[in-house]
Design a protein around this motif. Structure first.
Motif, PDB file in Angstrom:
ATOM      1  N   THR A   1     100.977  51.295  76.885  1.00  0.00           N
ATOM      2  CA  THR A   1     101.412  52.492  77.608  1.00  0.00           C
ATOM      3  C   THR A   1     101.835  53.555  76.596  1.00  0.00           C
ATOM      4  O   THR A   1     102.081  53.264  75.424  1.00  0.00           O
ATOM      5  N   ASP A   2     101.945  54.796  77.051  1.00  0.00           N
ATOM      6  CA  ASP A   2     102.266  55.891  76.146  1.00  0.00           C
ATOM      7  C   ASP A   2     103.746  55.960  75.778  1.00  0.00           C
ATOM      8  O   ASP A   2     104.135  56.791  74.947  1.00  0.00           O
TER       9      ASP A   2
ATOM     10  N   GLN B   1      95.319  56.298  71.135  1.00  0.00           N
ATOM     11  CA  GLN B   1      96.583  55.646  70.778  1.00  0.00           C
ATOM     12  C   GLN B   1      96.491  55.051  69.372  1.00  0.00           C
ATOM     13  O   GLN B   1      97.456  55.103  68.598  1.00  0.00           O
TER      14      GLN B   1
END
Length: 572
Positions: free
Chosen positions: A20-21, A241
């Motif tokens: 996830t960010d 990412q």
């Protein structure tokens, strides 16, 4: 093993963890992934999907992609992963590119992230296709289907394509032109996944960590389908990412116990350049079993730089598994065995198709980052079910240590290119002519580069990737900043060097090296270009042919620092 058998008997306690960010991980276990896939299968059947029709996936999140992929197979459809905007380069050109890909694939249904539904409908209309667009979303988003949100009776009786039926239409990288669609039968897919699992000696305790996109063969088959069918854990990051934090990818191995991965040379080079030893403190890489290196030329310098950085924390050079594969062979064709370190060769003289290779040195890849890149790294031998030969222009098999075109036979070789008018000369008589040049030495395949990305000068081939390796390191130029384009303008052979660096002293050395390699009669041009000028494929490879045309006609952005065709030419 079958493609969809795990859907009815998913392994508990294991599954997919998605980055996830906010630096966390969202967990999706195999039972929930299987339920989501069966829901998608029920939805597709409810819309009247016919067996063998193509379902394109425009899904970014790994959990929704898996639901779409296996749901399509369970419904008897043919899966066609599509690159999202970030994969083709976001911008005004994306809808037109998507329209082209839909037309090539013969899309009948699109499973799409909700925010891309409008784009998919517009592209389908422009392609003149009657396409059903269905949204697949996560648990907290509205959509036609998605994890934990059944909207139609679940398909509890998966009916995937039979062995001789097409199960997957995957696009080539398109490095030498438009991507082509490859028709992969169910037996091709199973054969290649089986070969990967045996090669890596995969078991239930393995954990695969990946940042590769699922719409491309290496990320899809090597890093997603193989562990899913193995029912072992996956740690999945998005490419952006990884770019923002390569340390987070390394922490998958050094802190979370991941054991397997695959990446192009670029990924290891980028991580080695961006990460300092202090960022690895406390990590332990001794459990990292396999780091496959493929998709582009394998650089000895990159491997040794990466191993030197991680070595003090338990990483071993023998973890590297250089490999060779391509979409037309489903994925993997050759790969180094587990345990021995990679081997590099130095050769003398010219590498000419049909002529012997003179090997002057053989060394194991170690941990000396000062090693130059004037070496060829072996990509192992043929994997299970694949036979590799090197052939001449007439298709005759050449002996070891003679340069020729790499040819493949076996269960992983695709049915051909997809579509009624698709070219299929590469697949003549059950043998795949890859278009790549190389040679066999001591049982290993050494890959030189694509024939279409080379320049034939005085009977020898200059390979773009080989020239890039020679230029990397000149006055600090990093490999990802160097792209060489080879071709002819009229009757004149031309080498363009596109360098993503401000003008500087490096230009003179780049011009000197290319001039020496090309020799008299080859036009040499050195350009300083901005990053957007370097067009790349969905897998990150340079799109050489379009860029060559743009560089030749002057439409490529950048500053020409040297052109041997100009009077008194000298690098500026």
């Amino acid at each position: 093993m079958s493609l969809t058998g795990w859907l009815t008997e998913p392994r508990t306690g294991h599954g997919l963890r998605v980055a996830t960010d906010d630096a966390g991980w969202a967990r999706h276990d195999f039972p929930s992934l299987a339920a989501a896939a069966l829901d998608v299968a029920g939805l597709l059947r409810g819309t009247g999907l016919r067996r063998g029709e193509v379902v394109s996936l425009l899904l970014v999140s790994p959990e929704t992609f898996l639901a779409g992929f296996f749901g399509t197979l369970a419904a008897g459809g043919v899966v066609n992963p599509m690159p999202p905007p970030a994969g083709l380069g976001a911008g005004a050109a994306y809808p037109e590119q998507l329209t082209h890909l839909m037309r090539v694939a013969g899309t009948r249904t699109v499973l799409v992230d909700p925010h891309l539904a409008g784009t998919a409908r517009s592209a389908a209309a422009a392609a003149g296709l009657a396409v059903t667009v269905l949204t697949v979303a996560g648990p907290d988003q509205p959509g036609d289907a998605g994890p934990g949100r059944p909207v139609a009776p679940a398909a509890d009786d998966p009916q995937p394509p039979a062995g001789d039926e097409v199960a997957l239409v995957q696009f080539t990288s398109g490095s030498s032109g438009h991507p082509r669609a490859v028709a992969i039968r169910a037996d091709n897919l199973l054969a290649n996944v089986t070969a990967i699992r045996r090669w890596l000696d995969m078991d239930a305790a393995d954990v695969t960590a990946t940042w590769l996109p699922t719409y491309h063969d290496m990320g899809l088959i090597g890093c997603t389908l193989a562990p899913v069918l193995n029912q072992s854990d996956i740690l999945a990051m998005r490419p952006d990412q990884f770019i923002r934090s390569p340390r987070r990818w390394l922490s998958c191995f050094g802190e979370q116990g991941a054991t397997l991965t695959a990446a192009p040379t670029f990924g290891y080079a980028y991580a080695a350049r961006r990460i300092g030893p202090d960022e690895l403190a406390g990590m332990d890489f001794s459990g990292w079993r396999a780091a496959i290196v493929g998709a582009e030329r394998v650089s000895r310098h990159t491997l040794e730089s990466f191993a030197a950085l991680l070595g003090p924390y338990g990483f071993r050079t023998r973890t590297f598994l250089p490999a060779y594969g391509l979409a037309e062979n489903t994925l993997v064709a050759t790969g180094l065995h587990l345990a021995p370190p990679p081997v590099a060769l130095r050769v003398a003289g010219e590498l000419r198709p049909g002529e012997p290779v003179e090997v002057t040195a053989v060394e194991e890849v170690g941990t000396d980052p000062s090693a130059d890149d004037d070496w060829l790294v072996g990509c192992g031998d043929a994997r299970d079910g694949v036979a590799v030969t090197v052939v001449d222009d007439e298709g005759r098999t050449l002996p070891p240590d003679v340069v020729g075109e790499i040819a493949l036979t076996g269960r992983s070789v695709a049915a051909g290119y997809h579509g009624p008018a698709a070219p299929d000369a590469a697949f003549a008589e059950g043998r795949l002519r890859t278009g790549d040049h190389g040679f066999l030495h001591d049982g290993q395949l050494f890959v030189l580069g694509r024939a279409g990305d080379s320049l034939k000068v005085r009977g020898r081939n200059l390979y773009a990737e080989d020239l890039e390796a020679r230029l990397a390191g000149v006055d600090g130029l990093s490999p990802e900043r160097v792209v060489v384009l080879a071709g002819s303008a009229g009757h004149t052979p031309v080498l363009h060097a596109l360098i993503r660096q401000r003008p500087g002293p490096w230009a003179a050395e780049v011009a000197r090296i290319l001039g020496r390699e090309g020799g008299p009669g080859v036009r040499i041009r050195v350009l300083s270009v901005p990053a957007p000028a370097v067009a790349r494929t969905t897998s990150g490879k340079p799109r050489r042919r379009p860029m060559f045309r743009a560089a030749t006609d002057g439409s490529l952005p950048g500053e020409v620092l040297y052109d041997s065709a100009e009077p008194a030419a000298w690098p500026r």
